[in-house]
Design a protein around this motif. Structure first.
Motif, PDB file in Angstrom:
ATOM      1  N   ASP A 101       9.941   8.681  -2.805  1.00  0.00           N
ATOM      2  CA  ASP A 101      10.402   8.568  -4.063  1.00  0.00           C
ATOM      3  C   ASP A 101       9.617   9.668  -4.854  1.00  0.00           C
ATOM      4  OD1 ASP A 101      12.058   6.571  -3.457  1.00  0.00           O
ATOM      5  OD2 ASP A 101      11.186   5.037  -4.593  1.00  0.00           O
ATOM      6  N   ARG A 102       8.353  10.201  -4.352  1.00  0.00           N
ATOM      7  CA  ARG A 102       7.500  11.126  -4.962  1.00  0.00           C
ATOM      8  C   ARG A 102       6.800  12.154  -4.166  1.00  0.00           C
ATOM      9  NH1 ARG A 102       6.197   5.963  -4.765  1.00  0.00           N
ATOM     10  NH2 ARG A 102       7.053   5.465  -6.656  1.00  0.00           N
ATOM     11  N   PRO A 103       6.769  13.010  -4.757  1.00  0.00           N
ATOM     12  CA  PRO A 103       5.790  14.052  -3.794  1.00  0.00           C
ATOM     13  C   PRO A 103       4.646  13.780  -3.041  1.00  0.00           C
ATOM     14  CG  PRO A 103       6.321  15.065  -5.987  1.00  0.00           C
ATOM     15  CD  PRO A 103       6.780  13.757  -6.083  1.00  0.00           C
ATOM     16  N   ASP A 104       3.802  13.024  -4.001  1.00  0.00           N
ATOM     17  CA  ASP A 104       2.439  12.484  -3.059  1.00  0.00           C
ATOM     18  C   ASP A 104       2.688  10.935  -3.158  1.00  0.00           C
ATOM     19  OD1 ASP A 104       0.112  11.554  -2.458  1.00  0.00           O
ATOM     20  OD2 ASP A 104      -0.852  12.093  -4.595  1.00  0.00           O
ATOM     21  N   PRO A 105       3.265  10.432  -1.782  1.00  0.00           N
ATOM     22  CA  PRO A 105       3.806   9.151  -1.482  1.00  0.00           C
ATOM     23  C   PRO A 105       2.621   8.085  -2.043  1.00  0.00           C
ATOM     24  CG  PRO A 105       4.405  10.310   0.456  1.00  0.00           C
ATOM     25  CD  PRO A 105       3.237  11.125  -0.671  1.00  0.00           C
ATOM     26  N   VAL A 106       1.351   8.151  -1.626  1.00  0.00           N
ATOM     27  CA  VAL A 106       0.429   7.331  -2.264  1.00  0.00           C
ATOM     28  C   VAL A 106      -0.731   8.109  -2.940  1.00  0.00           C
ATOM     29  CG1 VAL A 106      -1.187   5.702  -1.219  1.00  0.00           C
ATOM     30  CG2 VAL A 106       1.138   5.908  -0.126  1.00  0.00           C
ATOM     31  N   PRO A 107      -0.277   8.308  -4.320  1.00  0.00           N
ATOM     32  CA  PRO A 107      -1.339   8.646  -4.943  1.00  0.00           C
ATOM     33  C   PRO A 107      -2.954   8.202  -4.884  1.00  0.00           C
ATOM     34  CG  PRO A 107       0.342   8.029  -6.223  1.00  0.00           C
ATOM     35  CD  PRO A 107       0.647   7.163  -5.035  1.00  0.00           C
ATOM     36  N   ASP A 108      -3.742   9.143  -4.846  1.00  0.00           N
ATOM     37  CA  ASP A 108      -5.223   8.653  -4.864  1.00  0.00           C
ATOM     38  C   ASP A 108      -5.669   7.566  -5.562  1.00  0.00           C
ATOM     39  OD1 ASP A 108      -5.656  10.838  -3.162  1.00  0.00           O
ATOM     40  OD2 ASP A 108      -6.497  12.241  -4.450  1.00  0.00           O
ATOM     41  N   GLU A 109      -5.141   7.428  -6.859  1.00  0.00           N
ATOM     42  CA  GLU A 109      -5.663   6.238  -7.781  1.00  0.00           C
ATOM     43  C   GLU A 109      -5.168   4.912  -6.937  1.00  0.00           C
ATOM     44  OE1 GLU A 109      -1.714   7.869  -9.692  1.00  0.00           O
ATOM     45  OE2 GLU A 109      -3.668   8.610  -9.018  1.00  0.00           O
ATOM     46  N   ILE A 110      -3.717   4.849  -6.471  1.00  0.00           N
ATOM     47  CA  ILE A 110      -3.446   3.573  -5.745  1.00  0.00           C
ATOM     48  C   ILE A 110      -4.295   3.386  -4.493  1.00  0.00           C
ATOM     49  CG2 ILE A 110      -1.498   2.624  -4.489  1.00  0.00           C
ATOM     50  CD1 ILE A 110      -1.002   2.862  -7.634  1.00  0.00           C
ATOM     51  N   TRP A 111      -4.719   4.367  -3.796  1.00  0.00           N
ATOM     52  CA  TRP A 111      -5.548   4.180  -2.766  1.00  0.00           C
ATOM     53  C   TRP A 111      -6.769   3.827  -3.186  1.00  0.00           C
ATOM     54  CZ3 TRP A 111      -4.549   3.611   2.305  1.00  0.00           C
ATOM     55  CH2 TRP A 111      -5.600   3.380   3.127  1.00  0.00           C
ATOM     56  N   ASP A 112      -7.390   4.412  -3.992  1.00  0.00           N
ATOM     57  CA  ASP A 112      -8.603   4.112  -4.550  1.00  0.00           C
ATOM     58  C   ASP A 112      -8.921   2.762  -5.037  1.00  0.00           C
ATOM     59  OD1 ASP A 112      -9.487   6.853  -3.885  1.00  0.00           O
ATOM     60  OD2 ASP A 112      -9.415   7.723  -5.777  1.00  0.00           O
ATOM     61  N   GLU A 113      -7.949   2.296  -5.745  1.00  0.00           N
ATOM     62  CA  GLU A 113      -7.837   0.988  -6.272  1.00  0.00           C
ATOM     63  C   GLU A 113      -7.841   0.031  -5.085  1.00  0.00           C
ATOM     64  OE1 GLU A 113      -8.433  -2.228  -8.953  1.00  0.00           O
ATOM     65  OE2 GLU A 113      -8.739  -0.047  -9.312  1.00  0.00           O
ATOM     66  N   ALA A 114      -7.067   0.153  -4.053  1.00  0.00           N
ATOM     67  CA  ALA A 114      -7.074  -0.729  -2.914  1.00  0.00           C
ATOM     68  C   ALA A 114      -8.516  -0.681  -2.336  1.00  0.00           C
ATOM     69  CB  ALA A 114      -6.018  -0.300  -1.865  1.00  0.00           C
ATOM     70  N   ALA A 115      -8.951   0.478  -2.094  1.00  0.00           N
ATOM     71  CA  ALA A 115     -10.478   0.593  -1.487  1.00  0.00           C
ATOM     72  C   ALA A 115     -11.565   0.045  -2.265  1.00  0.00           C
ATOM     73  CB  ALA A 115     -10.854   2.176  -1.245  1.00  0.00           C
ATOM     74  N   LYS A 116     -11.387  -0.339  -3.309  1.00  0.00           N
ATOM     75  CA  LYS A 116     -12.408  -1.008  -4.175  1.00  0.00           C
ATOM     76  C   LYS A 116     -12.375  -2.377  -3.786  1.00  0.00           C
ATOM     77  CE  LYS A 116     -11.791   1.250  -8.936  1.00  0.00           C
ATOM     78  NZ  LYS A 116     -11.366   1.043 -10.148  1.00  0.00           N
TER      79      LYS A 116
END
Length: 152
Positions: A101-116
């Motif tokens: 659905d998007r060029p960056d499938p899992v954007p950094d902000e989504i990953w970074d929030e999960a990593a918190k």
């Protein structure tokens, strides 16, 4: 709806063994089962996998999940029923399920929030469980597996 064939994973004994190992690995990393159940349900809803949505919601209800939470998983952003870690996992599940659905499938902000909220091993388990869910969703959708009719 009638299935096109018996579920392929059930027809191939080696596949069942592999699936059981994936399940065990994802569920052994210390991620709360509620989180794994939520990401499974949300990915299955996105993919329109009737047996997984049905069994996932029933399993969550059996483990004590409230109707408020079950009924609002598709609109989790607009409800007060989910914790911050659950929200991060749900967002990750949505992005990792909708890869095209998007060029960056899992954007950094989504990953970074999960990593918190999750350690690296827990993140690995969540990603593995999302992938496993998508695996099942694709098998079930391709072969038109129906949701069970008799839950007695």
């Amino acid at each position: 709806m009638e299935a096109r064939i018996t579920n392929p994973a059930g027809l191939l004994p080696d596949a069942v063994q592999a699936v059981n190992l994936l399940y065990k690995a994802a569920h052994s990393a210390g991620v709360p089962s509620t989180i794994l159940e939520l990401v499974h349900l949300r990915a299955s809803q996105i993919n329109g996998c009737s047996p997984c949505v049905d069994s996932g919601a029933r399993a969550m209800r059996k483990s004590g999940e409230s109707d408020d939470r079950l009924f609002t998983v598709p609109v989790w952003r607009e409800t007060p029923y989910f914790t911050e870690p659950e929200r991060a996992a749900l967002a990750l599940a949505e992005y990792a399920t909708r890869l095209a659905d998007r060029p960056d499938p899992v954007p950094d902000e989504i990953w970074d929030e999960a990593a918190k909220h999750f350690a690296e091993k827990e993140l690995a388990a969540i990603v593995l469980w999302i992938a496993t869910t998508n695996f099942f969703n694709r098998i079930n959708a391709a072969t038109k597996q129906p949701a069970p009719q008799n839950w007695g």
